[in-house]
Enzyme design. Structure first.
Site, PDB file in Angstrom:
ATOM      1  N   HIS A 166     -27.396  14.638 -69.583  1.00 14.49           N
ATOM      2  CA  HIS A 166     -28.438  13.883 -70.293  1.00 14.49           C
ATOM      3  C   HIS A 166     -28.112  13.941 -71.867  1.00 14.49           C
ATOM      4  O   HIS A 166     -27.395  14.591 -72.245  1.00 14.49           O
ATOM      5  CB  HIS A 166     -29.665  14.989 -70.437  1.00 14.49           C
ATOM      6  CG  HIS A 166     -30.489  15.412 -69.069  1.00 14.49           C
ATOM      7  ND1 HIS A 166     -31.612  14.883 -68.888  1.00 14.49           N
ATOM      8  CD2 HIS A 166     -30.008  16.683 -68.212  1.00 14.49           C
ATOM      9  CE1 HIS A 166     -31.904  15.732 -67.618  1.00 14.49           C
ATOM     10  NE2 HIS A 166     -30.981  16.428 -67.323  1.00 14.49           N
ATOM     11  N   HIS A 215     -25.499  15.566 -63.331  1.00 14.82           N
ATOM     12  CA  HIS A 215     -25.846  14.418 -64.445  1.00 14.82           C
ATOM     13  C   HIS A 215     -25.562  14.995 -65.750  1.00 14.82           C
ATOM     14  O   HIS A 215     -25.881  16.393 -65.924  1.00 14.82           O
ATOM     15  CB  HIS A 215     -27.068  13.937 -64.192  1.00 14.82           C
ATOM     16  CG  HIS A 215     -28.319  14.917 -63.855  1.00 14.82           C
ATOM     17  ND1 HIS A 215     -28.364  15.672 -62.565  1.00 14.82           N
ATOM     18  CD2 HIS A 215     -29.091  15.470 -64.765  1.00 14.82           C
ATOM     19  CE1 HIS A 215     -29.342  16.537 -62.828  1.00 14.82           C
ATOM     20  NE2 HIS A 215     -29.930  16.513 -63.979  1.00 14.82           N
TER      21      HIS A 215
HETATM   22  P1  5GP Z   1     -32.428  18.242 -64.303  1.00 18.14           P
HETATM   23  O1  5GP Z   1     -33.455  19.164 -64.606  1.00 18.14           O
HETATM   24  O2  5GP Z   1     -32.143  18.106 -62.726  1.00 18.14           O
HETATM   25  O3  5GP Z   1     -31.214  18.205 -65.252  1.00 18.14           O
HETATM   26  O4  5GP Z   1     -32.899  16.833 -64.752  1.00 18.14           O
HETATM   27  C1  5GP Z   1     -33.344  15.851 -63.726  1.00 18.14           C
HETATM   28  C2  5GP Z   1     -33.936  14.359 -64.641  1.00 18.14           C
HETATM   29  O5  5GP Z   1     -34.065  13.551 -63.626  1.00 18.14           O
HETATM   30  C3  5GP Z   1     -35.084  14.834 -65.238  1.00 18.14           C
HETATM   31  O6  5GP Z   1     -35.103  14.537 -66.511  1.00 18.14           O
HETATM   32  C4  5GP Z   1     -36.050  13.692 -64.824  1.00 18.14           C
HETATM   33  O7  5GP Z   1     -37.055  13.155 -65.657  1.00 18.14           O
HETATM   34  C5  5GP Z   1     -35.185  12.577 -64.241  1.00 18.14           C
HETATM   35  N1  5GP Z   1     -35.729  12.040 -62.944  1.00 18.14           N
HETATM   36  C6  5GP Z   1     -36.279  12.690 -61.790  1.00 18.14           C
HETATM   37  N2  5GP Z   1     -36.734  11.776 -60.942  1.00 18.14           N
HETATM   38  C7  5GP Z   1     -36.293  10.491 -61.522  1.00 18.14           C
HETATM   39  C8  5GP Z   1     -35.981   9.148 -60.928  1.00 18.14           C
HETATM   40  O8  5GP Z   1     -36.752   8.909 -60.028  1.00 18.14           O
HETATM   41  N3  5GP Z   1     -35.553   8.222 -61.880  1.00 18.14           N
HETATM   42  C9  5GP Z   1     -35.066   8.459 -63.146  1.00 18.14           C
HETATM   43  N4  5GP Z   1     -34.476   7.423 -63.852  1.00 18.14           N
HETATM   44  N5  5GP Z   1     -34.927   9.646 -63.456  1.00 18.14           N
HETATM   45  C10 5GP Z   1     -35.623  10.693 -62.871  1.00 18.14           C
END
Ligand code: 5GP
Length: 140
Positions: free
Chosen positions: A106, A104
């Site tokens: 951001h 993903h």
């Molecule tokens: P990472 O640290 O893996 O790049 O970020 C994962 C992102 O997923 C975080 O910003 C977190 O807020 C988001 N996230 C976690 N669980 C969910 C969810 O159930 N739904 C959505 N829409 N975002 C999520």
């Protein structure tokens, strides 16, 4: 720690419609939806519809498809929030800051002098929905 793809990750469940999300945009290869713990107003995520853990195991096609969507949504989000710029975050493996193991990107609309908030605080769902609608309205 396994470095294989786990199809029970939360974004795989969102793609299958098993848990809800605030959709912003999709095409045949990618899906964009709001982050529920937003660190900026308009914080959203772009993911490929096909499985891969992160940038390290992604194919050139998955990366290209995500970047096409990032470009479209980032411009819409910049317009929607009258932002001065956009920051793109992308984390790989736990040591790299990754928490959800489906690739993903951001998207963070940015304003001069305003820092990105710390992670981990659940957003207000009505505000997140309204922010999704603002980005959608600014899509080409
Ligand atoms: P990472 O640290 O893996 O790049 O970020 C994962 C992102 O997923 C975080 O910003 C977190 O807020 C988001 N996230 C976690 N669980 C969910 C969810 O159930 N739904 C959505 N829409 N975002 C999520």
């Amino acid at each position: 720690m396994s470095d294989s793809y786990d199809d029970q990750n939360i974004f795989a469940k969102i793609l299958r419609g098993e848990i809800p999300s605030f959709k912003v945009y999709e095409d045949d290869e990618t899906y964009c939806f709001m982050d529920i713990m937003p660190r900026t107003e308009g914080h959203c995520l772009v993911i490929p519809k096909t499985p891969c853990r992160n940038m390290l195991d992604a194919t050139p096609e998955q990366l290209a498809a995500c970047m096409r969507t990032v470009n479209i949504v980032a411009n819409a989000a910049k317009t929607a929030f009258d932002a001065d710029g956009v920051t793109l975050f992308q984390f790989n493996e736990a040591a790299g800051g990754q928490e959800v193991f489906h690739l993903h990107f951001h998207i963070h609309p940015r304003h001069e002098g305003i820092t990105i908030r710390p992670p981990g605080t659940m957003g207000d769902m009505d505000v997140i929905k309204a922010n999704a609608d603002r980005i959608i309205a600014a899509l080409p």
